[in-house]
Design a protein around this motif. Structure first.
Motif, PDB file in Angstrom:
ATOM      1  N   ILE A 291       0.802  -1.218   0.000  1.00  0.00           N
ATOM      2  CA  ILE A 291       0.000   0.000   0.000  1.00  0.00           C
ATOM      3  C   ILE A 291       0.836   1.270   0.000  1.00  0.00           C
ATOM      4  O   ILE A 291       0.351   2.341  -0.400  1.00  0.00           O
ATOM      5  N   ALA A 292       2.110   1.208   0.407  1.00  0.00           N
ATOM      6  CA  ALA A 292       2.927   2.429   0.461  1.00  0.00           C
ATOM      7  C   ALA A 292       3.011   3.111  -0.896  1.00  0.00           C
ATOM      8  O   ALA A 292       2.968   4.340  -0.995  1.00  0.00           O
ATOM      9  N   TRP A 293       3.142   2.313  -1.969  1.00  0.00           N
ATOM     10  CA  TRP A 293       3.203   2.917  -3.311  1.00  0.00           C
ATOM     11  C   TRP A 293       1.917   3.690  -3.591  1.00  0.00           C
ATOM     12  O   TRP A 293       1.951   4.808  -4.125  1.00  0.00           O
ATOM     13  N   TYR A 294       0.788   3.125  -3.226  1.00  0.00           N
ATOM     14  CA  TYR A 294      -0.504   3.759  -3.497  1.00  0.00           C
ATOM     15  C   TYR A 294      -0.698   5.011  -2.646  1.00  0.00           C
ATOM     16  O   TYR A 294      -1.304   5.993  -3.101  1.00  0.00           O
ATOM     17  N   GLU A 295      -0.188   4.992  -1.416  1.00  0.00           N
ATOM     18  CA  GLU A 295      -0.246   6.196  -0.590  1.00  0.00           C
ATOM     19  C   GLU A 295       0.595   7.308  -1.214  1.00  0.00           C
ATOM     20  O   GLU A 295       0.181   8.479  -1.264  1.00  0.00           O
ATOM     21  N   ALA A 296       1.786   6.950  -1.693  1.00  0.00           N
ATOM     22  CA  ALA A 296       2.653   7.943  -2.325  1.00  0.00           C
ATOM     23  C   ALA A 296       2.045   8.459  -3.623  1.00  0.00           C
ATOM     24  O   ALA A 296       2.110   9.669  -3.921  1.00  0.00           O
ATOM     25  N   PHE A 297       1.456   7.563  -4.397  1.00  0.00           N
ATOM     26  CA  PHE A 297       0.797   7.985  -5.633  1.00  0.00           C
ATOM     27  C   PHE A 297      -0.334   8.962  -5.340  1.00  0.00           C
ATOM     28  O   PHE A 297      -0.499   9.984  -6.021  1.00  0.00           O
ATOM     29  N   ALA A 298      -1.127   8.667  -4.305  1.00  0.00           N
ATOM     30  CA  ALA A 298      -2.237   9.550  -3.941  1.00  0.00           C
ATOM     31  C   ALA A 298      -1.728  10.922  -3.525  1.00  0.00           C
ATOM     32  O   ALA A 298      -2.314  11.952  -3.899  1.00  0.00           O
ATOM     33  N   ALA A 299      -0.646  10.966  -2.757  1.00  0.00           N
ATOM     34  CA  ALA A 299      -0.081  12.259  -2.352  1.00  0.00           C
ATOM     35  C   ALA A 299       0.433  13.029  -3.564  1.00  0.00           C
ATOM     36  O   ALA A 299       0.248  14.250  -3.664  1.00  0.00           O
ATOM     37  N   TRP A 300       1.077  12.321  -4.500  1.00  0.00           N
ATOM     38  CA  TRP A 300       1.594  12.965  -5.712  1.00  0.00           C
ATOM     39  C   TRP A 300       0.473  13.585  -6.528  1.00  0.00           C
ATOM     40  O   TRP A 300       0.545  14.752  -6.917  1.00  0.00           O
ATOM     41  N   ARG A 301      -0.593  12.831  -6.763  1.00  0.00           N
ATOM     42  CA  ARG A 301      -1.682  13.388  -7.572  1.00  0.00           C
ATOM     43  C   ARG A 301      -2.442  14.470  -6.818  1.00  0.00           C
ATOM     44  O   ARG A 301      -2.946  15.417  -7.434  1.00  0.00           O
TER      45      ARG A 301
END
Length: 344
Positions: A291-301
């Motif tokens: 899930i860390a990748w998805y959390e980072a992706f969400a913050a980026w977008r």
């Protein structure tokens, strides 16, 4: 699409051609009462413009994109109409869409008209008065959010006519490319090197999706509605203009990206985001270790979307002073995404 307390007179910048709108609505939607049309605006939102349209006892919600240049694929009212015209049959938390106007000459943009869910509670920073004093409030809200999202992800989208609503294959790669394109269009508003670096890190290590589901793409506490005094079940979810078919963990990452804005608020008492992850994983029966990748992706977008709002202000597309203030938050999102990847 929030509680009546959030209604306000329409802002000067957001006035529309009301006569043209009323004529279109009466032609498109059967059995509207003959009473004069009344209009209010939901004041909280920063992106799409959302209005309450009232004809006597009939209330509808109209949503249209913000003023100014729109990035390709953003604020897609056709997408919102398509999912809400069908999803309500299998997932009652979805408002039913009644009409889509693709003629921009009516009010200056495409728009969708859907049910208004009256009498509910939508909140973000403060506990509603109807829920004051309830025991274990934060834990109950957390479980309700996880259950609602898991129930959405369990919907058989093909069975309700949404088999071609999105393309699961290559979904994450297209998301990265699309949001990077949005960034290029608004990067000139202010430099944020950390956001550029974060995007490059995400592109180097794209996870393999576990399954394909309906994805809301903006699932958060204040897009959810509860009945007064009842924190155990989300009864409605709003803002579907980015919905598609794709990787459900994108929705989980987005919810967790918003979590720090509510966790630690003593008025809400929400537990850390790990509790939401555990409840969701248990409901779905899947592993959320990546899930860390998805959390980072969400913050980026989120950082890119915030820059889009700021860009509208500095380019003179809106005079809404809130858009100037949000520009300072872009750096925060970049740092949050980096921290998520560094901790993985």
């Amino acid at each position: 699409m929030i509680a009546d307390a959030e209604l306000a007179p329409v802002r000067a910048d957001d006035q529309l051609d009301w006569a043209a709108l009323e004529a279109w609505l009466r032609a498109a939607i059967a059995d509207l009462p003959p009473a004069p049309m009344q209009v209010g605006q939901f004041a909280r939102g920063h992106a799409n413009l959302t209005y309450l349209i009232t004809f006597a006892d009939r209330q509808l919600v109209l949503r249209r994109p913000p003023h100014g240049a729109i990035a390709p694929g953003a604020h897609d009212m056709g997408r919102e109409y398509r999912v809400l015209a069908k999803l309500w049959q299998a997932w009652p938390r979805a408002p039913r869409a009644h009409a889509l106007c693709e003629d921009e000459s009516v009010i200056g943009a495409r728009f969708v008209v859907q049910d208004y869910r009256a009498g509910g509670e939508v909140f973000f920073k403060a506990r509603p008065a109807s829920m004051e004093g309830l025991p274990h409030f934060g834990e109950r809200i957390t479980r309700a959010l996880a259950e609602a999202l898991a129930d959405l992800h369990k919907v058989d989208y093909a069975a309700i006519g949404l088999a071609d609503f999105g393309r699961p294959e290559g979904y994450l790669e297209r998301q990265l490319a699309g949001w990077h394109d949005r960034w290029r269009r608004v990067a000139s508003a202010q430099p944020v090197p950390g956001l550029e670096d974060l995007g490059e890190r995400l592109a180097r290590d794209v996870p393999r999706p576990l399954l394909a589901t309906i994805v809301h793409n903006d699932f958060k506490l204040d897009n959810c509605q509860f009945r007064p005094g009842e924190p155990d079940r989300v009864v409605a979810v709003f803002d579907w203009d980015m919905a598609t078919i794709g990787d459900p963990l994108v929705d989980v990452g987005i919810a967790l990206d918003y979590w720090p804005l509510t966790h630690g608020n003593p008025a809400l008492g929400l537990p850390p985001g790990d509790a939401f992850k555990r409840h969701y994983a248990a409901q779905m029966g899947i592993d959320v270790a990546a899930i860390a990748w998805y959390e980072a992706f969400a913050a980026w977008r989120s950082g890119i979307a915030t820059q889009q709002m700021y860009h509208r202000f500095v380019s003179g597309q809106t005079s809404d002073a809130r858009m100037q203030a949000v520009g300072r938050r872009v750096v925060e999102f970049a740092a949050r995404g980096k921290a998520a990847l560094d901790a993985a």
